[in-house]
Design an enzyme around this catalytic site. Structure first.
Site, PDB file in Angstrom:
ATOM      1  CB  CYS A 114      -2.041   6.444 -11.100  1.00 23.51           C
ATOM      2  SG  CYS A 114      -2.837   6.176  -9.395  1.00 23.51           S
ATOM      3  CG  HIS A 250       2.141   4.860 -11.004  1.00 27.40           C
ATOM      4  ND1 HIS A 250       2.127   6.284 -10.090  1.00 27.40           N
ATOM      5  CD2 HIS A 250       1.044   4.198 -10.576  1.00 27.40           C
ATOM      6  CE1 HIS A 250       1.134   6.116  -9.186  1.00 27.40           C
ATOM      7  NE2 HIS A 250       0.546   4.983  -9.686  1.00 27.40           N
ATOM      8  CG  ASN A 280      -0.250   5.077  -5.872  1.00 31.22           C
ATOM      9  OD1 ASN A 280       0.266   6.149  -6.354  1.00 31.22           O
ATOM     10  ND2 ASN A 280      -1.081   4.350  -6.273  1.00 31.22           N
TER      11      ASN A 280
HETATM   12  O1  UT7 Z   1      -1.642   3.708  -8.526  1.00 33.07           O
HETATM   13  C1  UT7 Z   1      -2.920   3.123  -9.243  1.00 33.07           C
HETATM   14  C2  UT7 Z   1      -3.363   1.809  -9.746  1.00 33.07           C
HETATM   15  N1  UT7 Z   1      -3.289   1.151  -8.390  1.00 33.07           N
HETATM   16  C3  UT7 Z   1      -2.365   0.177  -8.213  1.00 33.07           C
HETATM   17  O2  UT7 Z   1      -1.665  -0.228  -8.641  1.00 33.07           O
HETATM   18  C4  UT7 Z   1      -2.597  -0.774  -7.034  1.00 33.07           C
HETATM   19  C5  UT7 Z   1      -2.737  -2.115  -7.517  1.00 33.07           C
HETATM   20  N2  UT7 Z   1      -2.755  -3.112  -6.289  1.00 33.07           N
HETATM   21  C6  UT7 Z   1      -1.995  -3.464  -5.355  1.00 33.07           C
HETATM   22  O3  UT7 Z   1      -0.846  -2.704  -4.994  1.00 33.07           O
HETATM   23  C7  UT7 Z   1      -2.345  -4.486  -4.295  1.00 33.07           C
HETATM   24  O4  UT7 Z   1      -3.447  -5.298  -4.740  1.00 33.07           O
HETATM   25  C8  UT7 Z   1      -2.735  -4.113  -2.902  1.00 33.07           C
HETATM   26  C9  UT7 Z   1      -1.561  -3.609  -2.189  1.00 33.07           C
HETATM   27  C10 UT7 Z   1      -3.777  -3.006  -2.918  1.00 33.07           C
HETATM   28  C11 UT7 Z   1      -3.204  -5.205  -2.093  1.00 33.07           C
HETATM   29  O5  UT7 Z   1      -2.239  -6.340  -2.178  1.00 33.07           O
HETATM   30  P1  UT7 Z   1      -2.756  -7.741  -2.563  1.00 33.07           P
HETATM   31  O6  UT7 Z   1      -1.886  -8.798  -2.186  1.00 33.07           O
HETATM   32  O7  UT7 Z   1      -3.558  -7.773  -3.813  1.00 33.07           O
HETATM   33  O8  UT7 Z   1      -3.737  -8.252  -1.443  1.00 33.07           O
HETATM   34  P2  UT7 Z   1      -5.550  -8.345  -1.448  1.00 33.07           P
HETATM   35  O9  UT7 Z   1      -6.141  -7.011  -2.041  1.00 33.07           O
HETATM   36  O10 UT7 Z   1      -5.893  -9.528  -2.409  1.00 33.07           O
HETATM   37  O11 UT7 Z   1      -5.784  -8.534   0.017  1.00 33.07           O
HETATM   38  C12 UT7 Z   1      -5.160  -9.754   0.809  1.00 33.07           C
HETATM   39  C13 UT7 Z   1      -5.735  -9.856   2.076  1.00 33.07           C
HETATM   40  C14 UT7 Z   1      -7.138  -9.618   2.242  1.00 33.07           C
HETATM   41  O12 UT7 Z   1      -7.666 -10.383   3.355  1.00 33.07           O
HETATM   42  P3  UT7 Z   1      -8.454 -11.768   3.135  1.00 33.07           P
HETATM   43  O13 UT7 Z   1      -9.563 -11.420   2.240  1.00 33.07           O
HETATM   44  O14 UT7 Z   1      -7.223 -12.627   2.328  1.00 33.07           O
HETATM   45  O15 UT7 Z   1      -8.790 -12.358   4.392  1.00 33.07           O
HETATM   46  C15 UT7 Z   1      -7.454  -8.131   2.653  1.00 33.07           C
HETATM   47  O16 UT7 Z   1      -8.508  -7.906   3.660  1.00 33.07           O
HETATM   48  O17 UT7 Z   1      -5.128  -8.655   2.833  1.00 33.07           O
HETATM   49  C16 UT7 Z   1      -6.132  -8.027   3.736  1.00 33.07           C
HETATM   50  N3  UT7 Z   1      -5.754  -6.516   3.633  1.00 33.07           N
HETATM   51  C17 UT7 Z   1      -4.770  -6.249   4.725  1.00 33.07           C
HETATM   52  N4  UT7 Z   1      -4.325  -6.706   5.776  1.00 33.07           N
HETATM   53  C18 UT7 Z   1      -3.577  -6.016   6.565  1.00 33.07           C
HETATM   54  C19 UT7 Z   1      -6.103  -5.474   2.756  1.00 33.07           C
HETATM   55  N5  UT7 Z   1      -5.383  -4.365   3.286  1.00 33.07           N
HETATM   56  C20 UT7 Z   1      -4.695  -4.665   4.371  1.00 33.07           C
HETATM   57  C21 UT7 Z   1      -3.727  -3.992   5.333  1.00 33.07           C
HETATM   58  N6  UT7 Z   1      -3.593  -4.568   6.639  1.00 33.07           N
HETATM   59  N7  UT7 Z   1      -3.789  -2.651   5.173  1.00 33.07           N
END
Ligand code: UT7
Length: 323
Positions: A114, A250, A280
């Site tokens: 990225c 980004h 992204n």
């Molecule tokens: O471009 C390269 C670099 N990449 C990035 O910069 C990405 C950086 N990370 C992010 O943008 C965020 O961390 C995400 C958008 C990927 C995720 O957001 P988050 O607030 O960090 O959520 P999380 O990964 O901590 O997940 C929270 C909950 C989990 O459920 P539990 O364990 O709390 O029950 C996930 O299983 O959200 C759940 N979850 C979803 N729920 C509905 C994960 N994906 C989904 C989904 N729909 N698509």
């Protein structure tokens, strides 16, 4: 007199297929509200069958050349940032070179996921400053839809396809921050974090593989590292945040974009945001945002821009340039 690498044209290409968040609800336990509130993404473009990273990169490059009023033989080099080249080799850049009908010069890929466009821009700037090229096409192009695990809701809703390009030209500046062109660069990587974001395939497995990401761990690193690299680049350029017209970040997550702007003490009105429409697009996201921001009338000649990115590696960096 100082040589500067000045942007003299830009363009982009987005595949025609637009996929709204709601489309994922049919196959995954997810919903528009989660995707929008956690990432800021509302829709993304996916390449059609037969469309590739090199074909999209070629379209973006053609748009940048047209914008500059120049042809392929006016270019000395192509630097293409991608992690999704059509083939293991040759480089997608040489395929673009052929598709453009460019019969001289040289072309190569840069792979920093990225952060790829930041690394490509820095390399292209170095080619120009060292006199090895007068005009360089710098492209970011990705087909991340081809490395998605469509059963993994935590990744497949986040990424999209597309390409953006800028044409750099060597011009004389007076060596101050008032010059147009690239004013400073800052590159970083830390391979100890490679397990946070990677593709589980490649030459060692004999498969293409799928993207795997510990999103919340990457998030944890993102804001601090992005603000730090942007600050370093601004210091090197001899400018302060108060002088900056636009942050072109980004486009991975609106919360990362907001958090970084806040740390840099710049309001969101001075940030070019496209994540809602593109998702992204990895190395394509910054040149896409530059081109869309220019087309929207946000970015104008003479504007001071800070652009920054972080991604797999981890690799991250920033470039300060005057448009
Ligand atoms: O471009 C390269 C670099 N990449 C990035 O910069 C990405 C950086 N990370 C992010 O943008 C965020 O961390 C995400 C958008 C990927 C995720 O957001 P988050 O607030 O960090 O959520 P999380 O990964 O901590 O997940 C929270 C909950 C989990 O459920 P539990 O364990 O709390 O029950 C996930 O299983 O959200 C759940 N979850 C979803 N729920 C509905 C994960 N994906 C989904 C989904 N729909 N698509």
């Amino acid at each position: 007199m100082t040589t500067r690498a000045v942007v003299i044209g830009c363009g982009h290409y987005l595949p025609s297929r637009v996929v709204e968040n709601a489309e994922f609800e049919a196959t995954l336990d997810t919903n528009d509200e989660w995707i929008k509130s956690r990432s800021g993404i509302e829709r993304r473009h996916f390449a059609a069958e037969g469309e590739t990273t090199s074909s999209m990169a070629t379209a973006a490059a053609q748009a940048a050349l047209k914008d500059a009023g120049l042809g392929p033989d006016d270019v000395d080099a192509i630097v293409l940032a991608t992690s999704t080249a059509d083939f293991t080799f040759p480089s997608a850049a040489t395929m673009v070179q052929a598709q453009l009908g460019m019969t001289s010069g040289y072309a190569f890929d840069v792979q920093a996921v990225c952060a790829g466009f930041i690394f490509a821009l820095t390399n292209a700037n170095a080619l120009i400053l060292s006199g090895q090229a007068k005009r360089v096409l710098v492209i970011g192009a990705e087909t991340f839809s081809r490395i998605m695990d469509w059963t993994d809701r935590s990744t497949c809703v986040l990424f999209g396809d597309g390409a953006g390009a800028v044409l750099l030209e060597a011009q004389d500046g007076d060596g101050t921050a008032s010059d147009r062109g690239v004013l400073s660069t800052d590159l970083n990587s830390d391979g100890r974090h490679r397990d946070l974001l990677y593709v589980d395939g490649g030459v060692s497995t004999g498969t293409t593989g799928y993207l795997r990401m510990q999103g919340n761990q990457v998030f944890r690193h993102a804001v601090g590292k992005l603000a730090a690299t942007a600050t370093t680049a601004m210091e090197r350029a001899g400018v302060t945040a108060a002088e900056v017209d636009w942050i072109v970040p980004h486009q991975a997550n609106i919360r990362i974009i907001q958090g970084t702007a806040k740390k840099l003490e710049l309001p969101m009105e001075q940030v070019v945001v496209t994540v809602q429409d593109h998702g992204n697009t990895s190395a394509a996201s910054i040149p896409l945002a530059l081109s869309v921001g220019r087309d929207r009338g946000q970015i104008k000649p003479g504007d001071l821009i800070v652009t920054e990115a972080i991604g797999g590696g981890l690799a991250w960096g920033a470039v300060v340039l005057r448009w």
